[in-house]
Motif scaffolding. Structure first.
Motif, PDB file in Angstrom:
ATOM      1  N   SER A   1     -34.511 -31.514  48.195  1.00  0.00           N
ATOM      2  CA  SER A   1     -34.868 -30.698  47.783  1.00  0.00           C
ATOM      3  C   SER A   1     -35.100 -30.035  48.335  1.00  0.00           C
ATOM      4  O   SER A   1     -35.394 -28.471  47.186  1.00  0.00           O
ATOM      5  N   ARG A   2     -36.552 -30.060  48.549  1.00  0.00           N
ATOM      6  CA  ARG A   2     -37.529 -28.549  49.317  1.00  0.00           C
ATOM      7  C   ARG A   2     -36.526 -27.986  50.338  1.00  0.00           C
ATOM      8  O   ARG A   2     -36.319 -27.212  49.485  1.00  0.00           O
ATOM      9  N   LYS A   3     -35.730 -28.449  51.013  1.00  0.00           N
ATOM     10  CA  LYS A   3     -34.519 -28.023  51.356  1.00  0.00           C
ATOM     11  C   LYS A   3     -33.636 -27.031  51.199  1.00  0.00           C
ATOM     12  O   LYS A   3     -32.629 -26.096  51.298  1.00  0.00           O
ATOM     13  N   ARG A   4     -33.204 -27.915  49.573  1.00  0.00           N
ATOM     14  CA  ARG A   4     -32.297 -26.808  49.073  1.00  0.00           C
ATOM     15  C   ARG A   4     -32.660 -25.336  48.081  1.00  0.00           C
ATOM     16  O   ARG A   4     -32.272 -24.837  48.097  1.00  0.00           O
ATOM     17  N   LEU A   5     -33.956 -26.122  47.735  1.00  0.00           N
ATOM     18  CA  LEU A   5     -35.141 -24.848  47.221  1.00  0.00           C
ATOM     19  C   LEU A   5     -35.303 -23.599  48.685  1.00  0.00           C
ATOM     20  O   LEU A   5     -34.962 -22.691  47.940  1.00  0.00           O
ATOM     21  N   GLU A   6     -35.233 -23.625  49.649  1.00  0.00           N
ATOM     22  CA  GLU A   6     -35.446 -22.957  50.630  1.00  0.00           C
ATOM     23  C   GLU A   6     -34.385 -22.022  51.183  1.00  0.00           C
ATOM     24  O   GLU A   6     -34.122 -21.185  50.967  1.00  0.00           O
ATOM     25  N   ASN A   7     -33.181 -23.305  50.396  1.00  0.00           N
ATOM     26  CA  ASN A   7     -31.824 -22.190  51.168  1.00  0.00           C
ATOM     27  C   ASN A   7     -31.525 -21.758  49.888  1.00  0.00           C
ATOM     28  O   ASN A   7     -31.115 -19.913  49.980  1.00  0.00           O
ATOM     29  N   MET A   8     -31.700 -21.596  48.600  1.00  0.00           N
ATOM     30  CA  MET A   8     -31.431 -20.459  47.810  1.00  0.00           C
ATOM     31  C   MET A   8     -32.243 -19.588  47.469  1.00  0.00           C
ATOM     32  O   MET A   8     -32.414 -18.558  47.604  1.00  0.00           O
ATOM     33  N   LYS A   9     -32.809 -19.818  47.900  1.00  0.00           N
ATOM     34  CA  LYS A   9     -34.686 -18.719  47.996  1.00  0.00           C
ATOM     35  C   LYS A   9     -34.021 -17.656  49.232  1.00  0.00           C
ATOM     36  O   LYS A   9     -33.975 -16.315  49.455  1.00  0.00           O
ATOM     37  N   GLN A  10     -33.251 -18.720  50.397  1.00  0.00           N
ATOM     38  CA  GLN A  10     -33.111 -17.677  51.161  1.00  0.00           C
ATOM     39  C   GLN A  10     -31.739 -16.572  51.389  1.00  0.00           C
ATOM     40  O   GLN A  10     -32.053 -15.647  51.371  1.00  0.00           O
ATOM     41  N   TYR A  11     -31.247 -17.943  50.582  1.00  0.00           N
ATOM     42  CA  TYR A  11     -30.115 -16.825  49.786  1.00  0.00           C
ATOM     43  C   TYR A  11     -30.460 -15.247  49.202  1.00  0.00           C
ATOM     44  O   TYR A  11     -29.707 -14.456  49.429  1.00  0.00           O
ATOM     45  N   ASP A  12     -31.425 -15.654  48.402  1.00  0.00           N
ATOM     46  CA  ASP A  12     -31.938 -14.863  47.379  1.00  0.00           C
ATOM     47  C   ASP A  12     -32.573 -13.607  48.155  1.00  0.00           C
ATOM     48  O   ASP A  12     -32.195 -12.409  47.371  1.00  0.00           O
ATOM     49  N   GLN A  13     -32.942 -14.669  49.230  1.00  0.00           N
ATOM     50  CA  GLN A  13     -34.016 -13.065  50.190  1.00  0.00           C
ATOM     51  C   GLN A  13     -32.838 -12.430  50.989  1.00  0.00           C
ATOM     52  O   GLN A  13     -32.829 -10.943  50.638  1.00  0.00           O
ATOM     53  N   ALA A  14     -31.633 -12.848  51.208  1.00  0.00           N
ATOM     54  CA  ALA A  14     -30.883 -12.248  51.847  1.00  0.00           C
ATOM     55  C   ALA A  14     -30.103 -11.384  51.336  1.00  0.00           C
ATOM     56  O   ALA A  14     -29.752  -9.875  51.169  1.00  0.00           O
ATOM     57  N   THR A  15     -29.460 -11.264  49.597  1.00  0.00           N
ATOM     58  CA  THR A  15     -29.210 -10.620  49.128  1.00  0.00           C
ATOM     59  C   THR A  15     -29.781  -9.478  48.085  1.00  0.00           C
ATOM     60  O   THR A  15     -29.691  -7.782  48.573  1.00  0.00           O
ATOM     61  N   GLN A  16     -31.423  -9.975  48.334  1.00  0.00           N
ATOM     62  CA  GLN A  16     -32.088  -8.451  47.315  1.00  0.00           C
ATOM     63  C   GLN A  16     -32.418  -7.636  49.088  1.00  0.00           C
ATOM     64  O   GLN A  16     -32.179  -6.771  48.687  1.00  0.00           O
ATOM     65  N   ALA A  17     -32.697  -8.069  50.307  1.00  0.00           N
ATOM     66  CA  ALA A  17     -32.386  -7.504  51.443  1.00  0.00           C
ATOM     67  C   ALA A  17     -31.511  -6.237  51.288  1.00  0.00           C
ATOM     68  O   ALA A  17     -31.843  -5.537  51.293  1.00  0.00           O
ATOM     69  N   GLN A  18     -30.011  -7.172  51.543  1.00  0.00           N
ATOM     70  CA  GLN A  18     -28.820  -6.401  51.193  1.00  0.00           C
ATOM     71  C   GLN A  18     -28.984  -5.382  50.478  1.00  0.00           C
ATOM     72  O   GLN A  18     -28.857  -3.966  50.600  1.00  0.00           O
ATOM     73  N   GLU A  19     -29.491  -5.385  49.093  1.00  0.00           N
ATOM     74  CA  GLU A  19     -29.311  -4.520  47.856  1.00  0.00           C
ATOM     75  C   GLU A  19     -30.103  -3.759  48.457  1.00  0.00           C
ATOM     76  O   GLU A  19     -30.060  -2.088  48.102  1.00  0.00           O
ATOM     77  N   ARG A  20     -31.408  -3.639  48.842  1.00  0.00           N
ATOM     78  CA  ARG A  20     -32.584  -2.417  48.959  1.00  0.00           C
ATOM     79  C   ARG A  20     -31.972  -1.971  49.939  1.00  0.00           C
ATOM     80  O   ARG A  20     -32.675  -0.705  49.686  1.00  0.00           O
ATOM     81  N   VAL A  21     -31.351  -2.364  50.874  1.00  0.00           N
ATOM     82  CA  VAL A  21     -30.698  -1.912  52.185  1.00  0.00           C
ATOM     83  C   VAL A  21     -29.760  -1.293  51.240  1.00  0.00           C
ATOM     84  O   VAL A  21     -29.539   0.722  52.299  1.00  0.00           O
ATOM     85  N   LEU A  22     -28.860  -0.953  51.041  1.00  0.00           N
ATOM     86  CA  LEU A  22     -28.375  -0.008  50.408  1.00  0.00           C
ATOM     87  C   LEU A  22     -28.745   1.207  49.735  1.00  0.00           C
ATOM     88  O   LEU A  22     -28.494   2.346  49.700  1.00  0.00           O
ATOM     89  N   GLU A  23     -29.752   0.881  48.525  1.00  0.00           N
ATOM     90  CA  GLU A  23     -30.135   1.744  48.085  1.00  0.00           C
ATOM     91  C   GLU A  23     -30.773   3.028  49.183  1.00  0.00           C
ATOM     92  O   GLU A  23     -31.146   3.722  48.532  1.00  0.00           O
ATOM     93  N   LYS A  24     -31.613   1.968  49.852  1.00  0.00           N
ATOM     94  CA  LYS A  24     -32.618   3.524  51.073  1.00  0.00           C
ATOM     95  C   LYS A  24     -31.250   3.843  51.304  1.00  0.00           C
ATOM     96  O   LYS A  24     -31.650   5.137  51.876  1.00  0.00           O
ATOM     97  N   LEU A  25     -30.568   3.041  51.606  1.00  0.00           N
ATOM     98  CA  LEU A  25     -28.980   4.522  52.956  1.00  0.00           C
ATOM     99  C   LEU A  25     -28.422   5.046  51.825  1.00  0.00           C
ATOM    100  O   LEU A  25     -28.471   6.762  52.369  1.00  0.00           O
ATOM    101  N   LEU A  26     -28.770   5.082  50.271  1.00  0.00           N
ATOM    102  CA  LEU A  26     -27.708   5.934  49.340  1.00  0.00           C
ATOM    103  C   LEU A  26     -29.116   7.350  49.299  1.00  0.00           C
ATOM    104  O   LEU A  26     -28.347   8.245  48.572  1.00  0.00           O
ATOM    105  N   GLU A  27     -30.027   6.472  49.589  1.00  0.00           N
ATOM    106  CA  GLU A  27     -31.426   8.275  49.276  1.00  0.00           C
ATOM    107  C   GLU A  27     -30.867   8.889  50.226  1.00  0.00           C
ATOM    108  O   GLU A  27     -31.481   9.982  50.201  1.00  0.00           O
ATOM    109  N   LEU A  28     -31.076   8.691  51.676  1.00  0.00           N
ATOM    110  CA  LEU A  28     -30.111   9.321  52.691  1.00  0.00           C
ATOM    111  C   LEU A  28     -29.332  10.068  52.745  1.00  0.00           C
ATOM    112  O   LEU A  28     -29.535  11.586  53.419  1.00  0.00           O
TER     113      LEU A  28
END
Length: 462
Positions: A266-293
């Motif tokens: 269960s801990r491993k699955r939760l970590e995988n889910m949070k890593q996926y969410d983290q990657a998605t969050q990073a991509q969305e925030r990087v895109l926002e920064k790119l659009l600002e440029l």
């Protein structure tokens, strides 16, 4: 053919085209042939009427009009290719001169994809949530699994939070029982929030045979949105009995032999889910920064069409499937029509800007899409649409949507390139390595940015 281009603004041009009359020969021949098949003239077989007779009986003007309508798309396309333009939408064509036997001249105004200069994006930095799974998170996950294996046992006591009660319901509006306002033997878990507002408070403390009356706004049916007087009768109270948390439970509920192994998984699955969410969050925030440029001019007609498309899809597809009207949706969101229009326009601008910038990045980085990448993307889109891969692929091909899917994959790859070059740290100050994240995750982030939040808001309104 001669053509010239005048730039009206960064997203719109006017083409001026002159066509020598001899270049209209094929279209003139086609016009005579078409008219020949449509008319009859006494003394001539159908299809064999001489051109001079057609001119005399129906007018040379009719032939010229048919020929010009046939020829314009071809000459417009030639002018666009000659000027190396990327038109958006249909042109506004104006015939400025038509001299029989001499010249055809016309202008065509059309929106074009703006020229975008991609700046250095290697300095982009973003912060994301840290991947942290607490013991409480693991316990909650295991408890949810435990609840799925719960049994119930009838009890002779007052109903309490978490109990399963069997109910008879009757709803009245203005003192009249609604035709669809009566239900029997409804099973309900107190505290689940799956029925009417106020029902939890009404049934708590009631034993089997007990009744209560409360007022609630109906969420559906013939009197949706109206306040109803609801009478509820408890016919049975059942308590949930949860299995013991031990190795035996782990063996029953999973492939693991011990409870500790189940918790570790269960801990491993939760970590995988949070890593996926983290990657998605990073991509969305990087895109926002790119659009600002990047400064991106937005074509007015394209923006207008995009806003109208978003409104139509929300009202007639997303909300329509849920049985909601646009008025109910706005009421749920607490928004005025003006606020909704402004937000829709903002989302449309972001969607167009995202596509323009990432498409420019695709060209700059010379990114291609191979068959395996396209197939993988198609499979994911099919799964989210509820269609089989074969059905989805057929619909895509028949609808001419293959280039659209290729564009989605390419834009995902472009964003992945920017994310890889960016510095991503979590809230603990640790550098996050996203080099192993696939481009499909980036494609999802692109779609989220392009589509806006209306769909998610609609789902919540449901």
């Amino acid at each position: 053919m001669k053509s010239a281009v005048e730039t009206l603004n960064p997203t719109r041009v006017r083409l001026t085209v002159e066509v020598p009359f001899e270049e209209l020969k094929d279209s003139l021949d086609a016009a005579y042939k078409k008219i020949n098949q449509q008319v009859t003239v006494k003394g001539f077989r159908k299809g064999k009427i001489p051109a001079r007779v057609i001119d005399q009986r129906f007018g040379r003007g009719a032939v010229l009009e048919e020929a010009v309508n046939d020829a314009l798309p071809k000459f417009y396309t030639e002018a666009v290719n000659e000027a190396d333009l990327n038109p958006l939408g249909q042109p506004e064509v104006d015939i400025t001169e038509l001299k029989d036997g001499e010249l055809l001249a016309f202008t065509a105004e059309v929106d074009v994809r703006p020229e975008i200069e991609i700046p250095d994006y290697s300095g982009i930095e973003v912060e994301v949530d840290a991947v942290e799974v607490s013991d409480e998170d693991v316990e909650k996950s295991v408890e949810q699994l435990r609840g799925r294996f719960a049994s119930t046992k009838d009890v002779e006591r007052a109903a309490a939070e978490g109990d399963v009660v069997t109910l008879d319901l009757e709803a009245k509006v203005d003192g009249e029982v609604l035709p669809d306002g009566v239900a029997s033997d409804v099973s309900y878990t107190i505290g689940s929030g799956e029925l009417l507002d106020g029902i939890d408070e009404a049934v708590k403390g009631l034993e089997a045979g007990g009744e209560a009356t409360f007022t609630s706004q109906l969420k559906g049916g013939s009197a949706e949105g109206k306040d109803a007087e609801v009478t509820v009768k408890v016919t049975k109270v059942s308590a949930k009995e949860l299995p013991e948390l031990d190795d035996e439970f782990a063996q029953m509920a999973s492939e693991f032999d011990t409870l500790e192994d189940l918790k570790a998984d269960s801990r491993k699955r939760l970590e995988n889910m949070k890593q996926y969410d983290q990657a998605t969050q990073a991509q969305e925030r990087v895109l926002e920064k790119l659009l600002e440029l990047v400064e991106v001019p937005i074509p007015e007609k394209l923006l207008e069409d995009e806003v109208n498309t978003r409104k139509h899809n929300l009202e007639h597809h997303q909300l329509g499937q849920m049985g909601l009207t646009i008025e109910k949706y706005l009421e749920f969101q607490g928004k005025t029509v003006e606020e909704f229009d402004a937000e829709t326009k903002e989302q449309a601008v972001k969607g167009i800007k995202t596509q323009f910038v990432l498409d420019a990045l695709v060209n700059k980085e010379k990114l291609g899409v191979d068959q395996e990448e396209l197939t993988e993307h198609l499979m994911r889109r099919a799964a989210s649409s509820g269609m089989s891969p074969d059905q989805f692929a057929q619909a895509v091909v028949e609808g001419g949507q293959v280039p659209m899917l290729v564009g989605e994959v390419a834009r995902g790859k472009a964003l992945a390139v920017v994310v890889e070059a960016a510095k991503v740290v979590d809230t603990n100050g640790e550098v996050v390595d996203l080099s192993d994240e696939d481009e499909e995750t980036a494609a999802e982030a692109v779609e989220t940015a392009a589509d806006g939040d209306a769909e998610g808001d609609a789902e919540e309104a449901k």
